[in-house]
Motif scaffolding. Structure first.
Motif, PDB file in Angstrom:
ATOM      1  N   GLU A  55       0.825  -1.216   0.000  1.00 64.11           N
ATOM      2  CA  GLU A  55       0.000   0.000   0.000  1.00 64.11           C
ATOM      3  C   GLU A  55       0.857   1.264   0.000  1.00 64.11           C
ATOM      4  N   LYS A  56       1.921   1.274   0.803  1.00 71.09           N
ATOM      5  CA  LYS A  56       2.800   2.446   0.885  1.00 71.09           C
ATOM      6  C   LYS A  56       3.420   2.778  -0.469  1.00 71.09           C
ATOM      7  N   ASN A  57       3.791   1.729  -1.216  1.00 70.32           N
ATOM      8  CA  ASN A  57       4.459   1.916  -2.503  1.00 70.32           C
ATOM      9  C   ASN A  57       3.503   1.826  -3.687  1.00 70.32           C
ATOM     10  N   ASN A  58       2.201   1.750  -3.403  1.00 70.52           N
ATOM     11  CA  ASN A  58       1.181   1.698  -4.440  1.00 70.52           C
ATOM     12  C   ASN A  58       1.476   0.595  -5.469  1.00 70.52           C
TER      13      ASN A  58
END
Length: 163
Positions: free
Chosen positions: A65-68
């Protein structure tokens, strides 16, 4: 991907191999195989399992999620490939990420005999048979301080773009 390690692990796997002949015979029968791999049986097997990400999967989910990254969690039984419910699947490509615990999937560290299909090599064979590429992330890698770097490098190696 270390051939020496794979050889040692396979020897360990064979050392503990006590698979009963009757089980092998059952799986050779098409009606038994069909029953065991049916959607209803899959639901029954998952019924008693936790249907949300465990701690290592949650760590990986945060990195995704952080790095999409183009992956979604399907370890809750939402998606199956060749009788296996992977942890994460690619949204745009046929890529699978499995989070493996050493004591459950590494023949060198396991406390019991591991069926071949639950090893890294067995999973590669199953997913490749269905035209999916596999990336295994080990639970101890997710505990390292540079876990995010390790994961991003591994995913870049299997062709995940934008990293």
């Amino acid at each position: 991907n270390n051939p020496e390690y794979k050889e040692k692990a396979m020897r360990a796997l064979l050392k503990f191999s006590t698979n009963s002949e009757w089980k092998k015979t059952l799986w050779r029968k098409p009606e038994y195989r069909q029953k065991m791999l049916s959607e209803e049986n899959k639901r029954k097997r998952l019924n008693g399992l936790i249907k949300h990400p465990n701690r290592p999967e949650s760590t990986l989910l945060r990195i995704i999620e952080k790095n999409n990254l183009p992956f979604r969690y399907v370890g809750d039984g939402a998606f199956w490939i060749g009788g296996i419910n992977p942890d994460f699947v690619g949204i745009n490509k046929q890529l699978v990420i499995e989070v493996f615990g050493r004591i459950f999937h590494d023949p060198m560290k396991a406390i019991r005999r591991i069926p071949y299909y639950q090893t890294e090599w067995g999973r590669h064979e199953i997913f490749e048979r269905h035209n999916w590429k596999l990336c295994v992330i080990w639970d101890d890698e997710l505990e390292k301080s540079n876990a995010e770097e390790i994961i991003l490098a591994r995913l870049k190696n299997i062709g995940v773009g934008g990293i």
